[in-house]
Motif scaffolding. Structure first.
Motif, PDB file in Angstrom:
ATOM      1  N   ASP A  34      -0.920  61.460  16.778  1.00 21.63           N
ATOM      2  CA  ASP A  34      -1.271  62.737  17.400  1.00 21.63           C
ATOM      3  C   ASP A  34      -1.626  62.505  18.867  1.00 21.63           C
ATOM      4  OD1 ASP A  34      -1.018  63.854  14.900  1.00 21.63           O
ATOM      5  OD2 ASP A  34      -3.092  64.548  14.757  1.00 21.63           O
ATOM      6  N   ILE A  35      -1.039  63.289  19.738  1.00 19.91           N
ATOM      7  CA  ILE A  35      -1.427  63.275  21.147  1.00 19.91           C
ATOM      8  C   ILE A  35      -2.644  64.176  21.255  1.00 19.91           C
ATOM      9  CG2 ILE A  35      -0.729  63.831  23.508  1.00 19.91           C
ATOM     10  CD1 ILE A  35       2.215  63.413  22.541  1.00 19.91           C
ATOM     11  N   PRO A  36      -3.746  63.701  21.838  1.00 18.42           N
ATOM     12  CA  PRO A  36      -4.971  64.511  21.875  1.00 18.42           C
ATOM     13  C   PRO A  36      -4.756  65.859  22.574  1.00 18.42           C
ATOM     14  CG  PRO A  36      -5.394  62.284  22.689  1.00 18.42           C
ATOM     15  CD  PRO A  36      -3.917  62.411  22.502  1.00 18.42           C
ATOM     16  N   ASP A  37      -5.450  66.876  22.077  1.00 15.85           N
ATOM     17  CA  ASP A  37      -5.347  68.211  22.671  1.00 15.85           C
ATOM     18  C   ASP A  37      -5.862  68.242  24.104  1.00 15.85           C
ATOM     19  OD1 ASP A  37      -4.201  69.260  20.395  1.00 15.85           O
ATOM     20  OD2 ASP A  37      -6.100  70.006  19.589  1.00 15.85           O
ATOM     21  N   ASN A  38      -6.748  67.309  24.458  1.00 11.84           N
ATOM     22  CA  ASN A  38      -7.300  67.283  25.813  1.00 11.84           C
ATOM     23  C   ASN A  38      -6.521  66.339  26.750  1.00 11.84           C
ATOM     24  OD1 ASN A  38      -8.122  64.848  24.735  1.00 11.84           O
ATOM     25  ND2 ASN A  38     -10.262  65.061  25.355  1.00 11.84           N
ATOM     26  N   GLN A  39      -5.323  65.935  26.346  1.00 13.08           N
ATOM     27  CA  GLN A  39      -4.488  65.045  27.165  1.00 13.08           C
ATOM     28  C   GLN A  39      -4.184  65.710  28.509  1.00 13.08           C
ATOM     29  OE1 GLN A  39      -2.927  61.773  26.667  1.00 13.08           O
ATOM     30  NE2 GLN A  39      -2.670  62.177  28.833  1.00 13.08           N
ATOM     31  N   ALA A  40      -4.384  64.983  29.597  1.00  9.29           N
ATOM     32  CA  ALA A  40      -4.034  65.478  30.935  1.00  9.29           C
ATOM     33  C   ALA A  40      -2.563  65.144  31.215  1.00  9.29           C
ATOM     34  CB  ALA A  40      -4.925  64.834  31.986  1.00  9.29           C
ATOM     35  N   LYS A  54       6.333  67.380  33.775  1.00  7.84           N
ATOM     36  CA  LYS A  54       4.981  66.868  33.555  1.00  7.84           C
ATOM     37  C   LYS A  54       5.004  65.932  32.352  1.00  7.84           C
ATOM     38  CE  LYS A  54       2.397  70.617  35.606  1.00  7.84           C
ATOM     39  NZ  LYS A  54       1.430  71.706  35.366  1.00  7.84           N
ATOM     40  N   VAL A  55       4.335  64.796  32.518  1.00 12.76           N
ATOM     41  CA  VAL A  55       4.234  63.794  31.459  1.00 12.76           C
ATOM     42  C   VAL A  55       2.763  63.438  31.272  1.00 12.76           C
ATOM     43  CG1 VAL A  55       6.554  62.871  31.850  1.00 12.76           C
ATOM     44  CG2 VAL A  55       4.606  61.896  33.088  1.00 12.76           C
ATOM     45  N   PRO A  56       2.400  62.908  30.114  1.00 16.85           N
ATOM     46  CA  PRO A  56       0.998  62.567  29.882  1.00 16.85           C
ATOM     47  C   PRO A  56       0.485  61.519  30.887  1.00 16.85           C
ATOM     48  CG  PRO A  56       2.185  62.660  27.814  1.00 16.85           C
ATOM     49  CD  PRO A  56       3.214  62.716  28.910  1.00 16.85           C
ATOM     50  N   VAL A 145      11.950  63.433  15.965  1.00 16.34           N
ATOM     51  CA  VAL A 145      12.561  63.394  17.292  1.00 16.34           C
ATOM     52  C   VAL A 145      13.030  64.792  17.662  1.00 16.34           C
ATOM     53  CG1 VAL A 145      14.366  62.361  18.726  1.00 16.34           C
ATOM     54  CG2 VAL A 145      13.340  61.025  16.871  1.00 16.34           C
ATOM     55  N   GLU A 146      12.723  65.196  18.892  1.00 16.56           N
ATOM     56  CA  GLU A 146      13.238  66.436  19.451  1.00 16.56           C
ATOM     57  C   GLU A 146      13.915  66.093  20.765  1.00 16.56           C
ATOM     58  OE1 GLU A 146      10.308  69.534  19.765  1.00 16.56           O
ATOM     59  OE2 GLU A 146       9.947  69.561  17.606  1.00 16.56           O
ATOM     60  N   ARG A 147      15.190  66.458  20.861  1.00 12.27           N
ATOM     61  CA  ARG A 147      15.965  66.206  22.089  1.00 12.27           C
ATOM     62  C   ARG A 147      16.318  67.550  22.722  1.00 12.27           C
ATOM     63  NH1 ARG A 147      21.569  63.037  21.856  1.00 12.27           N
ATOM     64  NH2 ARG A 147      20.143  61.407  21.171  1.00 12.27           N
ATOM     65  N   PRO A 173       1.366  69.429  22.904  1.00 12.22           N
ATOM     66  CA  PRO A 173       1.728  68.552  24.027  1.00 12.22           C
ATOM     67  C   PRO A 173       3.232  68.539  24.299  1.00 12.22           C
ATOM     68  CG  PRO A 173       0.201  67.434  22.556  1.00 12.22           C
ATOM     69  CD  PRO A 173       0.611  68.707  21.882  1.00 12.22           C
ATOM     70  N   TRP A 174       4.057  68.543  23.245  1.00  8.66           N
ATOM     71  CA  TRP A 174       5.497  68.552  23.460  1.00  8.66           C
ATOM     72  C   TRP A 174       5.935  69.854  24.132  1.00  8.66           C
ATOM     73  CZ3 TRP A 174       8.268  66.035  18.634  1.00  8.66           C
ATOM     74  CH2 TRP A 174       7.921  64.678  18.573  1.00  8.66           C
ATOM     75  N   ARG A 175       5.275  70.946  23.798  1.00  8.67           N
ATOM     76  CA  ARG A 175       5.597  72.227  24.443  1.00  8.67           C
ATOM     77  C   ARG A 175       5.209  72.171  25.921  1.00  8.67           C
ATOM     78  NH1 ARG A 175       8.041  77.163  22.678  1.00  8.67           N
ATOM     79  NH2 ARG A 175       7.854  78.492  24.484  1.00  8.67           N
TER      80      ARG A 175
END
Length: 185
Positions: A34-40, A54-56, A145-147, A173-175
């Motif tokens: 899981d990518i954290p919801d608070n990821q910048a 934009k990337v993490p 995987v989403e391409r 995060p993917w959105r």
């Protein structure tokens, strides 16, 4: 009387200890991958390219030719700039999905669809595939995987591939990543 008080205290301590060791009915917050919801997120704009995304923040980055790969723990984002004579469509996506069957370990086909993102319509190809083995443990994780294929012109086809452990909660995060694509004039 003192015995009853001591037994009550021991029962309370035992109950607290068991509560700390037991399983709760609620799922764990932040499962594997899981990518954290608070990821910048930070903007990535390669020199000379006509796009930004934009990337993490803090993820490792490697670049080779027109491809940049961003990784952190069990997640990967690969961004590739190429060319295509026309915009990708459902038929092209289904052909790509069929081709992946023969070249992708742990492959499970998913869906092909056209989606709307901030940068415009995109082709979305979903499937499952095995990630590369962990270099230390050798463990292989099967990824969702989403391409996403963004077509800007015959000179610009941007492919954004997101991969993370099957079942990880990375929808938001993917959105954020896929809605952040911007074409520069």
């Amino acid at each position: 009387m003192r015995t009853i008080g001591m037994l009550a205290t021991l029962a309370t301590v035992a109950a607290l200890a068991l509560a700390g060791c037991g399983h709760s009915a609620a799922p764990d917050a932040g499962g594997a991958g899981d990518i954290p919801d608070n990821q910048a997120f930070v903007a990535y704009h390669p020199a000379g390219a006509q796009y930004s995304i934009k990337v993490p923040e803090g993820w490792s980055r490697s670049e080779s030719g027109g491809t940049a790969t961003f990784t952190d723990k069990l997640n990967t984002i690969t961004v590739t700039l190429g060319a295509a004579a026309s915009a990708p469509d459902i038929a092209a996506g289904q052909a790509e999905l069929a081709a992946l069957r023969n070249t992708t370990s742990g492959f499970t086909p998913g869906q092909v669809s056209m989606e709307q993102r901030t940068a415009g319509p995109v082709l979305l190809i979903r499937y499952r595939a095995d990630a590369d083995p962990d270099p230390v443990t050798g463990k292989v994780v099967n990824d969702d995987v989403e391409r996403y294929e963004y077509w800007h012109s015959p000179a610009d086809l941007l492919t954004v591939t997101l991969a993370g452990p099957h079942g990880a909660d990375n929808v938001d995060p993917w959105r954020t990543v896929t809605d952040s694509v911007r074409w520069r004039s």
